[in-house]
Motif scaffolding. Structure first.
Motif, short mmCIF file in Angstrom:
data_model
loop_
_atom_site.label_atom_id
_atom_site.label_comp_id
_atom_site.label_asym_id
_atom_site.label_seq_id
_atom_site.Cartn_x
_atom_site.Cartn_y
_atom_site.Cartn_z
N UNK A 94 -178.22 3.50 0.43
CA UNK A 94 -177.32 2.47 -0.55
C UNK A 94 -177.19 1.15 -0.16
N UNK A 95 -176.84 0.83 1.16
CA UNK A 95 -176.77 -0.27 1.83
C UNK A 95 -178.09 -1.05 1.73
N UNK A 96 -179.00 -0.37 1.97
CA UNK A 96 -180.42 -1.15 1.96
C UNK A 96 -180.74 -1.69 0.39
N UNK A 103 -181.62 -6.02 -3.56
CA UNK A 103 -181.32 -6.42 -4.60
C UNK A 103 -181.38 -7.99 -5.05
N UNK A 104 -182.09 -8.54 -5.71
CA UNK A 104 -182.78 -10.09 -5.71
C UNK A 104 -181.32 -10.77 -6.24
N UNK A 149 -168.30 -8.78 0.20
CA UNK A 149 -169.44 -8.74 1.18
C UNK A 149 -170.28 -7.34 1.10
N UNK A 150 -171.42 -7.37 0.90
CA UNK A 150 -172.26 -6.12 0.79
C UNK A 150 -172.15 -5.35 2.14
N UNK A 151 -172.30 -6.12 3.28
CA UNK A 151 -172.27 -5.57 4.56
C UNK A 151 -170.73 -4.88 4.80
N UNK A 152 -169.66 -5.47 4.69
CA UNK A 152 -168.54 -5.10 4.85
C UNK A 152 -168.28 -3.75 3.76
N UNK A 153 -168.62 -3.69 2.61
CA UNK A 153 -168.41 -2.69 1.78
C UNK A 153 -168.97 -1.50 2.07
#
Length: 307
Positions: A247-249, A254-255, A235-239
């Motif tokens: 970086x998170x944004x 990212x499509x 999960x991008x949110x958790x990592x």
């Protein structure tokens, strides 16, 4: 007896004075002649492409039928391939690397399956679509048709492959306790916008690879790198919870990650549903990719298969 001289007639160009010798370009323009293989205007090209829709579908089916003709199990590999992929990725990321805790869902096997197959659809569409022109030069030189048919057919082949994979995913999702809900219908618009995105990207790569064929060998490595930034296994949110905001944004915009989020939100009740911003972002990526890819590909229409 003296013969009278024979008068030679000249065809005056439009608006030209009698006796002027017209150029070849002027005569062609006057009589509506065009150079063989010339690039048509964009509206005409769209009409030609629509007129070849049956060719695209027939070509797609032919490619599907020949994919596994050399294998003993034949078309059964359409189901075996996704099952084996699931087993391999679950062994590596679910058991060995223990990524179960880096997800937004308690159902890691379903989380992983959706991520794998949604991204595989984009990866294979771009990889095969990128080589669709350079690998079919014999067909291009033998038959006159809009060259955009080739990357479009490559994407449709992968779409049908994805449909087979999603049947396997649906069985796994239901088998792991996820309920069948009305939200599953959101898979259809999600796949529609992803297909538009894939088509545009395939057309961009098709022109690039047709110009420099060696770049076709680099694409798989680029796609593999892209996969690890799309949250396929995590999960991008958790990592990125403690990562710099930029970086998170970037990862969330990212499509590749956006389309995975849409499908996960539709199929998994244990996963947070994406909001309107994510849907708008998915549609925006699709429109930009398709418009840029189609125009970029069309501009080189008269150069494919030459040289």
């Amino acid at each position: 007896m003296i013969e009278a001289p024979v008068a030679t007639a000249t065809v005056p160009p439009p608006g030209g004075a009698p006796g002027d010798i017209p150029t070849a370009q002027e005569l062609a323009a006057h009589y509506g002649l065009v150079r063989p293989g010339a690039r048509p205007a964009l509206p005409s090209y769209l009409r030609l492409l629509w007129g070849r829709r049956h060719f695209v579908l027939a070509y797609t089916q032919a490619r599907l039928l020949t994919m596994y003709t050399g294998a003993r199990l034949g078309q059964l590999w359409k189901l075996l391939t996704p099952i084996l992929n699931i087993a391999v990725y679950y062994l590596i990321f679910g058991i060995l690397l223990k990524q179960k805790h880096n997800t937004g869902s308690g159902n890691y096997i379903s989380f992983l399956c959706i991520g794998i197959f949604v991204f595989t659809y984009t990866r294979e569409s771009v990889t095969t679509g990128g080589k669709s022109v350079s690998d079919r030069l014999d067909l291009i030189r033998a038959v006159q048709f809009p060259r955009a048919c080739l990357p479009l057919a490559a994407v449709l082949v992968q779409l049908e492959q994805l449909v087979m994979s999603l049947l396997v995913v649906a069985v796994i999702v239901l088998g792991t306790g996820e309920p069948l809900t009305v939200h599953w219908l959101l898979v259809l618009p999600a796949l529609a916008v992803q297909t538009l995105f894939n088509t545009g990207l395939a057309m961009i790569l098709a022109r690039v690879v047709a110009t420099v064929r060696d770049l076709g060998e680099v694409v798989p490595f680029v796609m593999r790198t892209w996969m690890y930034t799309c949250g396929v296994m995590y999960s991008i949110d958790k990592v990125t919870a403690h990562a710099p905001k930029v970086v998170a944004t970037a990862l969330k915009l990212n499509p590749g990650a956006v389309y995975i989020e849409l499908i996960r939100g539709a199929l998994l009740k244990s996963y947070p549903s994406p909001g309107l911003f994510t849907w708008g972002l998915a549609g925006g990526w699709a429109v930009v990719s398709l418009l840029m890819g189609f125009v970029w590909f069309w501009k080189a229409e008269d150069r494919y298969g030459r040289g």
